[in-house]
Design a protein around this motif. Structure first.
Motif: not given
Length: 733
Positions: A369-373, A402-405, A416-423
């Protein structure tokens, strides 16, 4: 030392080399990558929980050599129970086959290098060892020797990075996983960063996986900064002091770093200060506006629980404040409007990131989990006349993101499989004397990227990303759009020494924000800007024979509807179709105490079907042509002495030459850099280095620098530094 059990008598040892690109990471996750690379299943009947961080394994090695490196420092042993199965054993466990447990010295397969490679078909990895060897103080030095990466301008605050000829704003650029939105002013750098803070850099040139982030039109650049774990394997504290003095301009660059680990807590702080005068070019003339005055730093804190849950927060900042050329990417641009030659520029970029990971993942649970400014600010003085005393006001541009995933890596028997959501929520704001403008964009994406080894000799990667973007213009104009991106790439070992690789990607990137200083409150958006899309393809061969590696390949990137507005009211929708293509070849020879590496690339760039120049190519491309680089390093271990150097040969480029005017010829140049480095016998923590850059004192303008093709009558481009002597000291404590 590493406990290793003797191999099962029924298993014939297999010395077949495999390609590994496993970064330093949780050991359990590294073992999953080991299985993906070799097809060898790893079981752990008696080992219990497998914890800790493994060392990086990068290159071609036998399965057993790579496994030893992954387990180094864990007190775990192993034995092969069959030709394609290996069991991990806890200390003192019975191996169950009559073999004696022996101790072997740990084998280092990275030479102290650390990278963050993921095995991409067009990946360029700058390791920690590369960064330290290049002794860089700016982005140009960071990528020195990489023919496929061009950095224009001698000024760090106006340097722009081109990957296979494409300007970096068309790549997904991140720092510690945080999306960058730094397109403020075309006369400034896009992402100015201090190499002293970096652990590694990964570049996906062209074809990039979808988990690289949004906007990867022509690839991705991932900068990763140092952690306390990079210096300390357990509890403790330490630090380093590094000083570099450049006699050309009397520039002093000093870095102080400290770090600690205690009971799961970690801290790191690093501060760099650079100060100096203008440098002299090869012709002996002082290049005005090139003085050094910057301050950069990073602070990090982290906590890792017993079960491996890791929480980390960091803040990194870079400031440059000095008198620069009026347009900071050129010595002078002839203009009908009179202007001073120099003016103050202030650049301030900052990056704040919170990250959660599980460093002891189990099975399918390996979250991130990443949350960044992020924020970049450029302030520039404006004038009403040709002298500094006609100062009128200070303009200012600020970009924010302002972004994250949230993503998870699902471990499979074959990869492996990497799956996710980001904005992201990006904003670009400009403040003038009489008005203020801003463009905004928000984006939401979902993605999945598979990295598999379905057969022993085959490695595949493919992914899909879906996104929805909302765009808002300077006058309240709004639009929304959505699109899909996908990629597929793979490698196949044709023989034991020859590998073929290829990849393709199609990318949807929505509407890019305008640079701040081009914004006009009178813009007419009409039906609205079009979403930008791209197509990337690459193919090549890699041959390994003993300590030799040879490679060659072709590449192409096409970007459609690339938006580059100008200030005029009818220029909000200005856009181009861009294409770069070419081929590259190279070779490496490694020996126990050094290596020799050569790289060649040819890059041709077109905009709307015509050869690209640096004016129309602003934020898109620049004329590059043919580039040849050499690197060589050798260590004399008994003397604790390392010598090395690199050569860059850039050939003449007449693509833009107009015989009628005599303008457009890009002259080639040759630059040689060399160094000698010694670690003290009496104080092993002290490293001393002497260096000479541009040995032959060439007078030249580097490719990728603005305006070098227009002739001095229109643009006087910035010359690079002439012959420069540098002295460096580093003390670890």
């Amino acid at each position: 030392m590493l406990l290793v059990a003797g191999a099962h008598e029924a298993w014939a040892r297999d010395d077949t080399p495999y390609s590994f690109s496993i970064p330093a990471k949780p050991r359990l996750s590294a073992l999953a990558d080991f299985t993906a690379a070799t097809g060898i299943q790893v079981v752990r009947p008696d080992a219990g929980a497998i914890r800790g961080i493994s060392r990086a394994v990068s290159g071609r090695y036998s399965a057993e050599t790579a496994l030893r490196e992954i387990l180094a420092g864990s007190n775990l042993g192993y034995h092969f129970t069959g030709p394609r199965t290996v069991a991990i054993e806890a200390p003192g466990a019975s191996v169950g086959y009559g073999g004696d447990v022996v101790t072997l010295d740990t084998i280092s397969v990275t030479g102290g290098a650390q990278d963050i490679g993921r095995g991409g078909v067009s990946e360029i990895n700058i390791t920690r060892a590369d960064i330290e060897r290049r002794n860089a103080t700016d982005v140009k030095g960071l990528f020195r020797g990489e023919a496929g990466v061009t950095v224009g301008s001698p000024l760090p605050m106006s340097q722009k990075v081109y990957v296979h000829g494409i300007e970096e704003t068309n790549l997904a650029v991140s720092i510690d996983g945080a999306r960058q939105n730094n397109k403020v002013f075309h006369h400034n750098a896009t992402t100015m960063i201090d190499p002293n803070l970096l652990k590694a850099v990964r570049i996906d040139a062209g074809v990039a996986p979808v988990d690289s982030g949004a906007g990867a039109l022509a690839g991705a650049i991932a900068y990763v900064t140092k952690d306390a774990r990079d210096f300390l394997s357990g509890d403790g504290f330490g630090g380093s002091l590094k000083s570099i003095f450049n006699f050309n301009g009397h520039v002093s660059t000093n870095n102080l770093t400290s770090y600690s680990r205690q009971g799961g807590f970690e801290t790191l702080g690093s501060l760099t200060y650079g100060k100096g005068n203008e440098f002299r070019a090869g012709n002996g003339q002082e290049v005005l506006g090139t003085a050094t005055n910057f301050l950069s730093g990073i602070g990090k804190a982290a906590y890792q629980g017993i079960e491996g849950q890791r929480f980390a927060i960091s803040h990194e900042q870079m400031r440059d404040d000095a008198i620069r050329p009026f347009r900071a990417n050129a010595a002078q641009i002839v203009d009908v409007r009179p202007t001073p030659l120099l003016r103050p520029y202030k650049l301030d970029r900052q990056n704040t990131v919170f990250t959660y990971t599980d460093d002891s993942p189990e099975g399918w649970w390996d979250p991130k989990f990443v949350l960044a400014y992020t924020r970049s600010k450029v302030a520039v003085d404006q004038y009403s006349g040709a002298t500094i005393d006609t100062y009128s006001y200070t303009s200012e541009g600020v970009t924010e993101s302002f972004n994250g995933k949230l993503e998870n890596k699902f471990a499979l028997p074959i990869g492996n499989i990497v799956a996710g959501l980001d904005f992201y929520r990006d904003r670009a704001e400009y403040t003038d004397k009489d008005y203020r403008t801003a463009e905004r964009a928000s984006n939401f994406g979902a993605y999945a990227q598979a990295r598999l080894r379905p057969w022993e000799r085959t490695r595949l990667s493919f992914g899909l990303r879906g996104e929805h973007q909302h765009f808002e213009g300077v006058n309240g104009f709004r639009s929304s759009d959505q699109g899909l991106s996908g990629n597929v790439s793979g490698e196949h070992d044709l023989t034991s020494f020859l590998t073929a690789k290829a990849g393709y990607s199609r990318v949807w990137a929505g509407i890019p924000l305008s640079e701040n200083y081009a914004q006009n409150p009178a813009w007419n958006y009409g039906a609205g800007p079009k979403s930008v899309t791209s197509n990337n393809s690459t193919a090549g061969l890699v041959a390994h024979y003993g300590s030799f590696e040879l490679e060659g390949g072709v590449f192409r990137t096409q970007i459609n509807d690339a938006r580059v507005p100008l200030w005029a009211p009818d220029m909000a929708l200005r856009a181009f179709n861009l294409q770069t293509q070419g081929f590259q070849a190279g070779g490496t020879y490694n020996w126990a105490d050094g290596f020799v590496r050569v790289r060649f690339i040819r890059i041709d760039a077109e905009i709307d079907g015509k050869p690209a120049n640096s004016y129309v190519g602003r934020y898109l491309t620049a004329p590059i042509g043919d580039v040849l680089t050499f690197q060589a390093v050798h260590t004399i271990a008994p003397w604790k002495l390392t010598v090395g150097g690199d050569v860059e040969i850039v050939f003449d480029n007449n693509t833009l030459f107009d015989p009628a005017t005599g303008i457009g010829r890009l002259e080639g140049y040759q630059v040689l850099n060399a160094f000698i480095e010694h670690r003290s016998f009496y104080l092993p923590s002290l490293k001393m280095r002497g260096e000479i850059r541009n040995l032959f004192n060439a007078t030249y303008t580097a490719r990728g620098t603005y305006g070098l093709e227009f002739g001095n009558g229109l643009v006087r481009p910035l010359y690079e530094s002439g012959r420069s002597f540098l002295a460096s000291l580093r003390l670890d404590f």
